[in-house]
Design a protein around this motif. Structure first.
Motif, PDB file in Angstrom:
ATOM      1  N   CYS A  30      -2.248 -32.221  30.764  1.00 48.68           N
ATOM      2  CA  CYS A  30      -1.320 -33.351  30.784  1.00 48.68           C
ATOM      3  C   CYS A  30      -2.053 -34.660  31.070  1.00 48.68           C
ATOM      4  CB  CYS A  30      -0.221 -33.125  31.830  1.00 48.68           C
ATOM      5  SG  CYS A  30       0.998 -31.909  31.314  1.00 48.68           S
ATOM      6  N   GLN A  31      -3.107 -34.575  31.870  1.00 52.61           N
ATOM      7  CA  GLN A  31      -3.887 -35.789  32.123  1.00 52.61           C
ATOM      8  C   GLN A  31      -4.652 -36.195  30.863  1.00 52.61           C
ATOM      9  OE1 GLN A  31      -5.965 -36.082  35.811  1.00 52.61           O
ATOM     10  NE2 GLN A  31      -7.579 -37.377  34.989  1.00 52.61           N
ATOM     11  N   LYS A  32      -5.202 -35.205  30.184  1.00 52.72           N
ATOM     12  CA  LYS A  32      -6.001 -35.486  28.992  1.00 52.72           C
ATOM     13  C   LYS A  32      -5.142 -35.939  27.815  1.00 52.72           C
ATOM     14  CE  LYS A  32      -9.261 -33.293  25.804  1.00 52.72           C
ATOM     15  NZ  LYS A  32      -9.994 -32.036  25.473  1.00 52.72           N
ATOM     16  N   GLU A  33      -4.024 -35.274  27.586  1.00 53.53           N
ATOM     17  CA  GLU A  33      -3.233 -35.533  26.388  1.00 53.53           C
ATOM     18  C   GLU A  33      -2.083 -36.522  26.596  1.00 53.53           C
ATOM     19  OE1 GLU A  33      -2.069 -32.045  24.261  1.00 53.53           O
ATOM     20  OE2 GLU A  33      -3.798 -30.880  24.987  1.00 53.53           O
ATOM     21  N   LYS A  34      -1.561 -36.608  27.834  1.00 55.67           N
ATOM     22  CA  LYS A  34      -0.391 -37.448  28.066  1.00 55.67           C
ATOM     23  C   LYS A  34      -0.625 -38.567  29.081  1.00 55.67           C
ATOM     24  CE  LYS A  34       2.231 -35.306  25.160  1.00 55.67           C
ATOM     25  NZ  LYS A  34       2.709 -36.004  23.938  1.00 55.67           N
ATOM     26  N   GLY A  35      -1.810 -38.628  29.658  1.00 53.24           N
ATOM     27  CA  GLY A  35      -2.108 -39.706  30.594  1.00 53.24           C
ATOM     28  C   GLY A  35      -1.417 -39.575  31.939  1.00 53.24           C
TER      29      GLY A  35
END
Length: 205
Positions: free
Chosen positions: A36-41
């Motif tokens: 979620c950090q990588k793909e959705k910030g």
């Protein structure tokens, strides 16, 4: 140099739901913190808090299998949950309309040949309370409307009806003010102060 503004809680919730709908799979917390950090910030530190809020709202499913806890969400169930929530809110709006109708009748009775009294003040107080309740319901409906395009047009119609109802109540308040001015020759500012009507009170655009 200005700092980059972070995501709001609602934006994080929406992005996380997008993630689950896109993946259509089961995930553990550690996987979600990374992806979620990588793909959705969404920062990894806030993932658990957002997951908890979505589970509490019934938007995410979770279960423990062995020693592992999994999370998942599929569009079909989300649509059903939103539809059920919208139905509940629509029912509350209908109940609010019925209460408003009752208050309207009370206001009409209070206007017939009566001097200013506590009963009229109580009726106007009830009216303002019902208007506040309706605004809160409409705001919550707006939130669910944005999450489900399938009910967008239906919610627009509900909002239009609620807006018309609010403007009818504005008419009622203005009629009462006019009657008081004619009956007792009060200044409008005095009436507003007496009943706690703000200067910005007006019809909804």
């Amino acid at each position: 140099m200005s700092r980059k503004k972070g995501l709001s809680v609602e934006e994080k919730r929406n992005r996380m739901m997008e993630f689950f709908y896109e993946k259509k799979d089961f995930f553990q917390l550690k996987e979600l913190e990374k992806q979620c950090q990588k793909e959705k910030g969404i920062t990894s530190m806030s993932v658990k808090e957002i997951l908890t809020s979505l589970v509490d709202d019934g938007m995410l499913d979770t279960d423990k299998i062995g020693t592992c806890v999994y999370f998942w969400a599929f569009p079909s169930k989300a649509s059903q949950n939103r539809k059920r929530k919208i139905d509940d809110l629509s029912q509350k709006i209908e109940e609010s309309k019925k209460k408003q109708k009752s208050v309207t009748e009370m206001v009409a009775k209070a206007k017939v040949g009566r001097e200013e009294n506590e009963e009229r003040s109580e009726v106007l107080s009830m009216l303002r309370k019902r208007e506040d309740e309706k605004k809160q319901l409409l705001a919550e409906l707006e939130r669910y409307k944005e999450c489900d395009p399938e009910v967008l047009e239906e919610m627009k119609q509900e909002t239009k009806i609620a807006k018309e109802a609010a403007n009818r109540w504005t008419d009622n308040v203005f009629s009462i003010k006019s009657w008081i001015k004619q009956k007792f020759a009060f200044e409008e500012s005095v009436i507003d102060k007496q009943f706690g009507i703000p200067e910005t009170f007006d019809y909804l655009d």
